[in-house]
Design a protein around this motif. Structure first.
Motif, PDB file in Angstrom:
ATOM      1  N   LEU A 408       0.830  -1.207   0.000  1.00  0.00           N
ATOM      2  CA  LEU A 408       0.000   0.000   0.000  1.00  0.00           C
ATOM      3  C   LEU A 408       0.866   1.258   0.000  1.00  0.00           C
ATOM      4  CD1 LEU A 408      -2.953  -0.628   2.500  1.00  0.00           C
ATOM      5  CD2 LEU A 408      -3.122  -0.139   0.061  1.00  0.00           C
ATOM      6  N   THR A 409       1.957   1.241   0.768  1.00  0.00           N
ATOM      7  CA  THR A 409       2.865   2.390   0.808  1.00  0.00           C
ATOM      8  C   THR A 409       3.434   2.664  -0.571  1.00  0.00           C
ATOM      9  OG1 THR A 409       3.432   1.863   3.115  1.00  0.00           O
ATOM     10  CG2 THR A 409       4.918   3.342   1.930  1.00  0.00           C
ATOM     11  N   ASP A 410       3.901   1.600  -1.243  1.00  0.00           N
ATOM     12  CA  ASP A 410       4.468   1.753  -2.592  1.00  0.00           C
ATOM     13  C   ASP A 410       3.416   2.248  -3.579  1.00  0.00           C
ATOM     14  OD1 ASP A 410       6.805   0.771  -1.529  1.00  0.00           O
ATOM     15  OD2 ASP A 410       6.628  -1.225  -2.428  1.00  0.00           O
ATOM     16  N   ARG A 411       2.193   1.745  -3.462  1.00  0.00           N
ATOM     17  CA  ARG A 411       1.137   2.129  -4.405  1.00  0.00           C
ATOM     18  C   ARG A 411       0.767   3.599  -4.233  1.00  0.00           C
ATOM     19  NH1 ARG A 411      -4.300  -1.164  -3.935  1.00  0.00           N
ATOM     20  NH2 ARG A 411      -2.831  -2.857  -4.416  1.00  0.00           N
ATOM     21  N   LEU A 412       0.624   4.049  -2.990  1.00  0.00           N
ATOM     22  CA  LEU A 412       0.294   5.453  -2.756  1.00  0.00           C
ATOM     23  C   LEU A 412       1.419   6.372  -3.225  1.00  0.00           C
ATOM     24  CD1 LEU A 412      -1.405   5.144   0.729  1.00  0.00           C
ATOM     25  CD2 LEU A 412      -2.475   6.094  -1.311  1.00  0.00           C
ATOM     26  N   ARG A 418       2.543  10.273  -9.949  1.00  0.00           N
ATOM     27  CA  ARG A 418       1.805  10.550 -11.184  1.00  0.00           C
ATOM     28  C   ARG A 418       1.075  11.895 -11.094  1.00  0.00           C
ATOM     29  NH1 ARG A 418       1.056   4.834 -11.087  1.00  0.00           N
ATOM     30  NH2 ARG A 418      -0.892   4.999  -9.894  1.00  0.00           N
ATOM     31  N   ILE A 419       0.539  12.195  -9.925  1.00  0.00           N
ATOM     32  CA  ILE A 419      -0.151  13.476  -9.745  1.00  0.00           C
ATOM     33  C   ILE A 419       0.846  14.636  -9.777  1.00  0.00           C
ATOM     34  CG2 ILE A 419      -1.535  14.850  -8.141  1.00  0.00           C
ATOM     35  CD1 ILE A 419      -2.838  12.208  -7.232  1.00  0.00           C
ATOM     36  N   PHE A 420       2.022  14.458  -9.167  1.00  0.00           N
ATOM     37  CA  PHE A 420       3.049  15.507  -9.231  1.00  0.00           C
ATOM     38  C   PHE A 420       3.382  15.851 -10.684  1.00  0.00           C
ATOM     39  CE2 PHE A 420       4.955  13.626  -5.088  1.00  0.00           C
ATOM     40  CZ  PHE A 420       3.998  14.265  -4.331  1.00  0.00           C
ATOM     41  N   GLU A 421       3.543  14.824 -11.496  1.00  0.00           N
ATOM     42  CA  GLU A 421       3.894  15.044 -12.896  1.00  0.00           C
ATOM     43  C   GLU A 421       2.779  15.809 -13.614  1.00  0.00           C
ATOM     44  OE1 GLU A 421       5.889  15.329 -16.328  1.00  0.00           O
ATOM     45  OE2 GLU A 421       6.672  14.715 -14.366  1.00  0.00           O
ATOM     46  N   ARG A 422       1.527  15.497 -13.295  1.00  0.00           N
ATOM     47  CA  ARG A 422       0.413  16.210 -13.914  1.00  0.00           C
ATOM     48  C   ARG A 422       0.434  17.692 -13.508  1.00  0.00           C
ATOM     49  NH1 ARG A 422      -5.031  15.261 -15.511  1.00  0.00           N
ATOM     50  NH2 ARG A 422      -5.749  17.270 -16.342  1.00  0.00           N
TER      51      ARG A 422
END
Length: 575
Positions: A408-412, A418-422
């Motif tokens: 879960l830690t890795d997934r979050l 991905r959001i940072f890149e957006r």
């Protein structure tokens, strides 16, 4: 990571723990189980084993700090019990603060009423009916004197949850400390100040973003130079989550806001190793137990890596993510409100197992009203039961290495990246690269992206979509809330709730009028004019604002003068 590298890490951890023990930084306490079994301060892979995950899991007190900031975990220092409180006038809230401290609270957290949060005085026509109802009314430094009467500000750390008018309220806090005879250079506490989350979620701004960022930069410089232990920014994901975001959105938007404040400091020529330790964070602990633990662990890891690799921080303290947690107000229900005690306990335990540095636990009646003294005591005792009875302080990051928690830690973490890149891509829209092919920014790339996302309504739209998806699942019965859409039969009786009398507002307005009559009015008005004159230059506004506060200029007078100079802000409509 191979076995030899793991053992080298274990030895480094042991050296740090032994050094803390030798210097008296490990508490003299019983660290055995209820059955009397000795437990180690930390656990890791079996001796001689290899584990490829250890590259990013690590050991407590060591980069990337997934497992905590300190080798000792809570054996060194437990989290601070910091209960959020404020209602009515300053005298009433002072009585609640004394109760919290007398019964074991470790620090204070100030809740302000809506007029104060909006930079308005209690006698402003727009304040009618709101004074003292969702927090304490503070109109001037005289209210701060009463609010902290008998509470030594040099000894008690205080957090203030306010962003739009944060800097003038901070100045009132400093003046109250001066009047107590405290050397303000020794003050320790936290001011929220996070204006990005206001535009993204909470909607309590005073000016357009740029003047707010100017004030925040002035505050960062002032605190770094004059009050080094004070945290002038508490970057808040709490309100983002309460508005309906997912855990990944809360994590990403909050850290992106934090990166933007780092860029703000760097754009002013400040040393990241000096100002970054003054940044702290404020997260929500929701009811999905393991997801929340993973979120906190991922936050520490992401922040450390970005501060080191992107922004050049060299010291551990500059790479540390320190955070306060509050249990999820949005998880509380008016139906069967006693169930809220259970929800709050589960959420608090998730915060502790995630390594929070301080914690507020909500009261069972907060979905209906401000807490009564009895419900506030239950909320306080919830933390004390966790701290004193459960053994959770014995072992650092006890869930470290769990297949589920680590996944879960890795997934979050991946979702956040991905959001940072957006966000960064949004900041490049409409900007032409220079001759070297580099897109230039006034403050920094993350800041540009956040400002573009605010102006386009992107953040609010993403949160609204997430909130709609959850509400749909709830109404279809796919997600459950006990007492709301399942297990609804009950013997619960109606609660006695705290009601703030309208007499509080009338009294606050009367006292405010008396203070205006008693002050040197010409001096107060002149100090506000001098502050506005500085606002027209590149000068730091904190000192002239302090002078206005010392002259008993009110919050509404200070904020109103700046609004006349800088204008207001209306967010764009989005459908």
């Amino acid at each position: 990571m191979d076995a030899e590298q793991i053992e080298a890490g274990r030895r480094r951890w042991q050296e740090r723990y032994d050094a803390a023990l030798a210097s008296g930084k490990v508490r003299d306490a019983d660290f055995t189980t209820l059955s009397g079994t000795d437990v180690d301060p930390v656990y890791g892979p079996p001796e001689g084993a290899s584990d490829p995950r250890m590259d990013h899991i690590g050991w407590p007190g060591e980069f990337p700090f997934t497992r905590g900031l300190y080798a000792t975990g809570y054996r060194g220092r437990t989290w601070t019990i910091r209960q959020f409180a404020g209602f009515g006038n300053a005298r009433q809230t002072n009585e609640r603060y004394r109760m919290i401290l007398e019964r074991g609270g470790g620090g204070l957290s100030v809740a302000f009423d809506m007029p104060t949060l909006m930079g308005r005085d209690s006698d402003d026509p727009r304040s009618l009916g709101e004074v003292g109802h969702c927090g304490v009314a503070v109109d001037s430094a005289a209210d701060m004197d009463v609010l902290f009467d008998g509470i030594p500000l040099g000894d008690v750390t205080t957090s203030m949850t306010i962003s739009g008018p944060a800097v003038p309220v901070f100045c009132m806090y400093l003046v109250a400390a001066e009047r107590q005879g405290v050397d303000i250079r020794t003050l320790n506490g936290t001011l929220q100040t996070d204006i990005f989350k206001e535009y993204i979620a909470q909607k309590e701004w005073l000016f357009p973003p740029e003047p707010h960022l100017r004030l925040i930069g002035d505050l960062m410089e002032y605190c770094a130079a004059n009050i080094p232990a004070y945290k002038p920014l508490s970057v808040s994901g709490y309100h983002i989550r309460e508005a309906g975001s997912t855990a990944a959105q809360e994590l990403a938007y909050t850290l992106a806001d934090g990166f933007a404040y780092v860029e703000l400091g760097l754009s002013r020529g400040m040393d990241v190793d000096v100002f970054a330790p003054g940044l702290s964070f404020f997260f929500d602990a929701h009811v999905d137990f393991f997801e929340e633990i993973a979120k906190f662990r991922a936050a520490r890891r992401i922040w450390a890596r970005w501060l080191r690799d992107v922004y050049g921080a060299r010291t551990d303290k500059a790479q540390w993510l320190r955070f306060h947690t509050q249990t999820a107000g949005v998880s509380l229900t008016a139906q069967q409100p006693m169930n809220n005690v259970v929800r709050t306990a589960v959420e608090a335990l998730a915060a502790v197992l995630g390594g929070t540095n301080s914690l507020h636990t909500n009261a069972l009646d907060e979905t209906l009203a401000l807490p009564t003294e009895e419900s506030a005591e239950v909320a306080l005792r919830t933390q004390q039961v966790l701290m004193e009875e459960t053994g959770v302080t014995n072992v650092a990051d006890p869930l470290g290495g769990s297949w589920y928690v680590e996944a879960l830690t890795d997934r979050l973490e991946a979702e956040a990246e991905r959001i940072f890149e957006r966000i960064r891509r949004m900041g490049e829209q409409g900007r032409t690269p220079n001759a070297d092919g580099v897109v230039e920014h006034e403050i920094g790339p993350m800041t540009s992206g956040i400002l573009r996302g605010i102006e386009d309504g992107w953040f609010t739209g993403e949160i609204a979509d997430a909130a709609f998806a959850y509400q749909t699942a709830l109404e279809k019965g796919d997600k459950k809330i006990v007492g709301v859409n399942c297990h609804t039969q009950t013997t619960a009786r109606e609660l006695e709730i705290l009601r703030v009398s309208h007499e509080v507002e009338r009294e606050q307005v009367r006292v405010l009028a008396q203070r205006r009559q008693a002050r040197d009015d010409a001096a107060a008005r002149a100090a506000v004019r001098r502050m506005v004159e500085v606002a027209r230059t590149d000068g730091n506004l904190v000192e002239p604002m302090l002078e206005a506060v010392r002259a008993e200029a009110t919050l509404g007078e200070i904020c109103g003068a700046l609004q006349q100079e800088w204008g207001g802000y209306t967010e764009p409509a989005r459908f």
